[in-house]
Structures are given as structure tokens and as C-alpha cells.
Design a protein around this motif. Structure first.
Motif: not given
Length: 696
Positions: A449-460
Motif C-alpha cells: 500500500s505504501a509503495v502504491a501511494e508513491r507511484l502513478a498507476p501506470a508505473e505501479l
């Protein structure tokens, strides 16, 4: 009503079982089929071999040696008179002439008739003559002429098969408008046995000779049980029989008859007299014409056909055709058995069963032939072949249709190994499944979840795809299948649907390789400025329910059960202990010979009875560990033993030493905290050292 696949397959196979023998029998009844069947019938004589020479029948042959002694045949009938008297003197009981006497020669015939009346053992040859009158075709009896008329006679005509011209049958009785006349060999047998003419009579299915039944073949005559090829009946030259002491044959005069009479070669026997000279055109193909191995053999003399038929009739040897309804039933039975075998026994077993049925057809026919019965071979063989080919085509098309259906349903979201297993075992497509022992692996990204907050959807999505692709490749390379992705979580199984030896070992190797691959990816991601991902893995082995689960509208090939839930709980347990890979005692018991690890706790899982020992998977025994890791594992095992023995103060010191030396070791820190609590407030006496899990 729309048929489902099994019903459609059953209907098509039933049609094959019905149509295959019908087509086979239609071919068998056609000219080509009858010709093939007769060739097979002929081969039974070749395989059986030659029988002993007939004891009661011999031949006196008008041969090339006789023509060298007496001149070119025909000779004057005075020679027949001398021959007849000599044979009578030698003890012959019947002398049958395979010759016709339609032309009268008064002087010679008078001498011959005198010998006939004097000996009383002669049977003269007669034949059926074809008469064309006013455009109509008829038949009449051409009997001996002149003074020879009225003597005992037999018909000398042979009856070639209308299909291929081979002589297989021997008519016993010929009906003419004014009388019935036996065939030459049959007349000789009647006189040999001393039976009246009416002892031979025709019946519905053949003839009766006195009390003996003689069956008819497909051509309406007796199927001859041949003793062998030409030369199987003892044969003596005509010239040697007339060469007695009173006859001067010039340079050929050896008085041979006296030796033959003294040896008794004719005594008490039927003697058939006829020509064996090829130029006389009385040679006929028979089933045994090639039995001696001579390619293109010229055939058997007509006189020997009569002789062999008479010998078979005397011995009671004749071939009885199996009734047509039984022939048809046999072909239908074998075809149905072939369809059943291929539909019930798949693969090489079905092929072997169909092959066995194909072998059974000629084997059964051969065995029956040795007992004097003619069972068809071509029709049953063709029925088995057509039934096998038709069944194989139906099953292949059905399986191809089923494979296409399964691929269309599953290839988009089920691993290829599962698709192949479903193709091999389509019954798994039914809702439900089967219980199998498997190893289940759950792997989840820590702090996703923390990683997902740091990246744009496409990058994630790109990062997650890169991670899951690498992890999936590892699972597949180690023999596992990826069951599903649940967000950043990966669920995999080892040992299903395709059985896999040592699947717990494969799963553990995959987990360690996933750990190493993720370390490589983290280094690459740092260089690209991407966040580092860390994963937690739980592994458990046990009996699971595996199969096609879901509803009629949507199905998913997966596994479920208590051991699946435990694997998921173990993955979450890593968060409590700061570990990367945790395996259950059920897995560890099967892999500890191959891996290095440590028992980190004994836990009580919510909703599950009993305790479960859990272990951290560290490395393979081939790779080993460094000295520091070995010291950590040994120290942890010692400290935990103190802890389980309720020696909390000593355990606290031991764990404190481990934490001081290995500050990043999660399990040591967990136990240090527990020791502080138990040292201050000791647990109750019934304490078993187990830790209660309250959540995933």
C-alpha cells in the motif's frame, strides 16, 4: 432435444458398431469379398499341411510313360478290358474310369463290355452335355454308347467355383429328368460299401449317404477336405498295370503288373483310372495347388479330384460351412467388441484390444477349420477394422472438439499445465474436484500500500507486472502452477494437477529462488529510481480439494481446504517475526534433509485444532550458510529451548546476546520481548509455549 457430448459420442459409436459389420458383410458378399474369403479358405489347407495318403483309394494314370509304351492316347478299348481284368485279378473292389465313352467302337467295346460283365467292378464315366434348342439352353446326360450302355456309371464333370474357377466342391448327385446319377467318386464309394443307389439322396442342407450326413458348401456341392496337392494319392502308371506276363510291350515289356499284384497295391481298394497328361487338358486349380511351394502350379488332374473326394467321403471328412446367420452374428459381435474396447480402453490398451480382436478372427477360423468347419475370416476382420477406424475417428473428433472447447474456456486465465490436465481428464470440468496431496505457496509484497501511494498507476502496474512475471517464471521452472494473482499476492501449487515427485522440495527451492530473484530485481529497481519490493512467503503441504470450482456460469480451476488456509496464514506470519519464508511442520518434515532452517515457533491457528510448528526456510544444504548465520541458528535454537523450559531469565540473556549481535533478526527480537513479559509475570502452569495467532 440437444445431446450433450457423452450422449452424442455414445450415439455415434453405436452407429459405428451397427454400420461397420453391415458394410463389412456387404463387401464380403460381393464378388471381391467372396474371392478374398476363398483365398483365405485355401490358405487353411496350406497351413494344415498334407494328410497321410488315402488307404482305400489309388490312381492308375494315363501318363506320359504310358504313351511312350502304348502310343499316343486314345488307345483301343481292348486295353481297358485288359486293365480291368488285371485289376480284378489284383483284388481291386471298384475300378472307376474318369473317361467318357460317348462314341461307340463295336469290336473294342464288345471286348470291354465282356470284361465289365466278367469282373463286375467297373464304373464308367459319363458327363452332362449342354444342349441349345430353339434359343433355349438345356442339359442332358451323355452316357456310354453302344454295348457299354447300361453299365454302372458316374458323372466325371468337375465343378469350378463361379467366383474364381478353383475347384473346391464336389457334387455328389446329379438330377436329370429321368433319373439321378451320382458323381464318379460317389458312385465308386457306393459300390465299395456295397450300398444300393438309393442310399445316396439329397436333403435340404446337403446329402445323406446311408446314415451319414454330408453338408453342402456355398456352391451347393460337398466341400472337399483335400488330402494335399496333386500327387497325394498313390498313383501307378497305366502301362505298368497292363504289362502282365501275357502282354508283350516290346522294349518296354517288364511284366511290371506281376510285381504290383504280388505287392497287393490294389487289393481291397477303389482304383480311379484317368489321364494326368497336361496336353489332355484335364488339370484344374484346387485350394492346395500351391501347397508344395511351386509358384504357378498347373493344377490337379481330374482323376485325382475324384480320388481325393472319394477318399474324403469314405473317411467321413468334409468341411461344413458355418451357417450364414452365425457368420453374420460373429462379424457383428467382433465389431461391437472393437467399438467397446476402443471407447472404454483409451490409448495403447484400446489399440491392443482391437488388435487382439483382429487376431482372434483368423485364429478362431483356423481352430474351427481343424475341426472341419469353415468360419469366415475376411468379413470379421473387415468388421473389426472398420469398427476400429470408425471408433477412432469418432473418439478423435470428439476429443479434438473437447480440447478446443477446454482451450477456449480456460487458456486465457488458467496455466497451460492445467489446460493440458483438463484436456487429458475432461471429467474435472464438472463442478467439484478431487482430494490430492499438494504443496501450496502464498507470496505477498510487504507494505505494498505504501509503495502504491508513491507511484502513478501506470508505473505501479509496470512494476507489479515485472515482479509477478519474474516470480511466475520461477514457479513454472520448478514445476509449479500459478493458481491466481490477488492484487500483489501470488498463489501457486506444486503437485497438481500433474503429479510431481517431491513437490514440497520443488516448492521450497522455488521460494528460495524467488527470494534471490527479488534481491536481483531490487538492485535493478534502485538503479532506475524505483521503490524496492520485499516479499513474504508461506508454504504448507497437505490434502487439498483441487478441481474446477465455482458455478455453472463461472468456474475456476483452483484448490481449497484447511491446508490452503494454513499456507495463507503462514505467509502473514512472516510479518510478526520479520522473516521472509515460513513453512509448516508438514512441509518441513519432507524437506529438512535438503534445506537449512530453524523452528521459530509453535502456533495455534484460529479455526484449526491442535498446534502447528513453523520453520523459517534459510538456504539449501548444497549452498550452505556462512559462519555468522550458522552461529545465529545455533544460538536461536539454544535460547528457544531455554524459553520452552520456562527458564525465562536464562532465555532472556541468550536472546539479548543474539539481538546485540544480530540486531536485524526478527525472531530473536520477538522472543526477547516475550521473555521480558514472562520474566515479570510468569505464564500459568498449563502454558505449552504455543503462540496464539489472532489474525492473518
Amino acid at each position: 432435444m440437444k445431446l450433450n457430448l457423452p450422449q452424442r459420442r455414445t450415439l455415434l459409436l453405436a452407429a459405428v458398431a451397427l454400420l461397420a459389420p453391415l458394410l463389412a458383410l456387404a463387401v464380403a458378399e460381393a464378388r471381391v469379398g467372396r474371392a478374398l474369403e476363398r483365398r483365405v479358405y485355401d490358405s487353411w489347407f496350406t497351413m494344415r499341411g498334407t494328410l497321410p495318403r488315402p488307404a482305400d483309394v489309388v490312381i492308375v494314370a494315363i501318363d506320359t510313360d504310358s504313351e511312350a509304351s502304348l502310343g499316343r492316347y486314345p488307345w483301343g478299348r481292348e486295353w481297358h478290358a485288359r486293365l480291368l481284368r488285371n485289376l480284378h485279378r489284383a483284388g481291386a473292389r471298384v475300378v472307376a474310369f474318369d473317361l467318357t465313352f460317348a462314341d461307340a467302337f463295336p469290336r473294342a467295346d464288345t471286348a470291354f463290355r465282356a470284361a465289365i460283365d466278367e469282373t463286375g467292378i467297373a464304373v464308367l464315366g459319363a458327363k452332362t452335355d449342354v444342349v441349345l434348342r430353339r434359343g433355349a439352353r438345356g442339359f442332358r446326360l451323355e452316357e456310354p454308347a453302344g454295348v457299354l450302355r447300361g453299365a454302372a456309371m458316374g458323372i466325371v464333370d468337375v465343378q469350378p467355383d463361379a467366383v474364381d474357377g478353383v475347384v473346391r466342391e464336389y457334387p455328389l448327385l446329379h438330377a436329370y429328368p429321368d433319373r439321378a446319377v451320382p458323381q464318379l467318386g460317389a458312385q465308386a464309394v457306393l459300390r465299395f460299401l456295397g450300398l444300393p443307389a438309393n442310399s445316396l439322396r439329397q436333403t435340404v442342407d446337403g446329402w445323406r449317404l446311408a446314415a451319414r450326413a454330408v453338408p453342402a458348401g456355398p456352391g451347393g456341392a460337398m466341400l472337399v477336405d483335400w488330402a494335399g496337392p496333386a500327387g497325394s494319392v498313390s498313383t501307378y502308371s497305366y502301362a505298368t498295370v497292363v504289362d502282365d506276363a501275357a502282354t508283350d510291350l516290346g522294349e518296354w515289356d517288364l511284366d511290371s503288373f506281376e510285381d504290383l499284384a504280388r505287392d497287393g497295391v490294389f487289393r481291397g481298394r477303389i482304383v480311379l483310372v484317368g489321364t494326368t497328361v497336361p496336353e489332355h487338358q484335364d488339370l484344374h486349380p484346387t485350394p492346395v495347388r500351391d501347397a508344395d511351394g511351386a509358384a504357378g502350379a498347373v493344377g490337379m488332374p481330374g482323376v485325382e479330384i475324384h480320388a481325393q473326394a472319394a477318399a474324403a467321403l469314405l473317411a467321413g471328412r468334409h468341411v461344413r460351412p458355418v451357417p450364414r446367420p452365425a457368420q453374420y452374428a460373429w462379424a457383428v459381435l467382433l465389431a461391437a467388441a472393437a467399438v467397446l474396447a476402443l471407447s472404454r480402453l483409451r490409448g495403447w490398451r484400446g489399440v491392443a484390444a482391437a488388435g487382439a480382436l483382429a487376431v482372434l478372427a483368423p485364429v478362431a477360423a483356423g481352430l474351427l477349420f481343424t475341426g472341419g468347419a469353415w468360419l469366415w475370416t475376411v468379413a470379421p476382420l473387415l468388421a473389426v477394422g472398420l469398427a476400429s477406424g470408425g471408433s477412432a475417428a469418432v473418439l478423435w473428433a470428439d476429443e479434438a472438439r473437447e480440447r478446443a472447447r477446454i482451450r477456449g474456456m480456460f487458456q486465457q486465465y488458467v496455466p497451460p499445465a492445467v489446460v493440458r490436465e483438463l484436456i487429458r481428464r475432461p471429467e474435472l470440468l464438472a463442478l467439484g474436484g478431487e482430494e490430492r496431496v499438494a504443496t501450496v505457496l502464498f507470496s505477498d509484497v510487504r507494505g505494498f500500500s505504501a509503495v502504491a501511494e508513491r507511484l502513478a498507476p501506470a508505473e505501479l502496474v509496470a512494476l507489479l507486472n515485472e515482479y509477478l512475471t519474474a516470480m511466475t517464471d520461477v514457479v513454472v521452472r520448478h514445476g509449479g502452477i500459478v493458481d491466481k494473482y490477488i492484487g500483489d499476492c501470488l498463489m501457486a501449487e506444486f503437485g497438481v494437477p500433474v503429479p510431481l515427485d517431491d513437490h514440497p522440495v520443488h516448492a521450497c527451492r522455488a521460494a528460495l529462488r524467488m527470494r534471490d530473484e527479488l534481491r536481483r530485481l531490487r538492485a535493478d529497481w534502485r538503479g532506475r529510481g524505483l521503490p524496492a519490493l520485499h516479499a513474504r512467503t508461506g508454504i504448507n503441504t497437505g490434502e487439498v480439494l483441487v478441481g474446477n470450482l465455482g458455478s455453472h456460469l463461472m468456474m475456476d480451476y483452483t484448490c481449497m481446504g484447511d491446508h490452503v488456509n494454513l499456507a495463507s496464514r503462514l505467509e502473514g506470519l512472516n510479518k510478526d517475526y520479520g522473516t521472509e519464508i515460513v513453512v509448516s511442520e508438514f512441509t518441513w518434515a519432507q524437506v529438512q534433509a535438503h534445506f537449512i532452517g530453524r523452528e521459530i515457533d509453535c502456533v495455534r491457528v484460529v479455526g484449526r485444532e491442535g498446534l502447528v510448528s513453523v520453520h523459517e526456510l534459510v538456504a539449501t544444504r548444497e549452498d550452505g550458510v556462512d559462519a555468522d548465520t550458522a552461529a545465529l541458528l545455533d544460538g536461536f535454537a539454544h535460547a528457544r529451548t531455554l524459553y520452552c523450559e520456562r527458564r525465562f531469565s536464562e532465555a532472556l540473556d541468550a536472546f539479548q546476546a543474539l539481538v546485540d549481535r544480530f540486531p536485524e533478526d526478527g525472531p530473536a527480537a520477538v522472543y526477547l520481548e516475550r521473555c521480558h513479559g514472562h520474566a515479570a509475570a510468569p505464564p500459568p502452569a498449563e502454558w505449552d509455549g504455543a503462540h496464539q495467532l489472532v489474525s492473518k
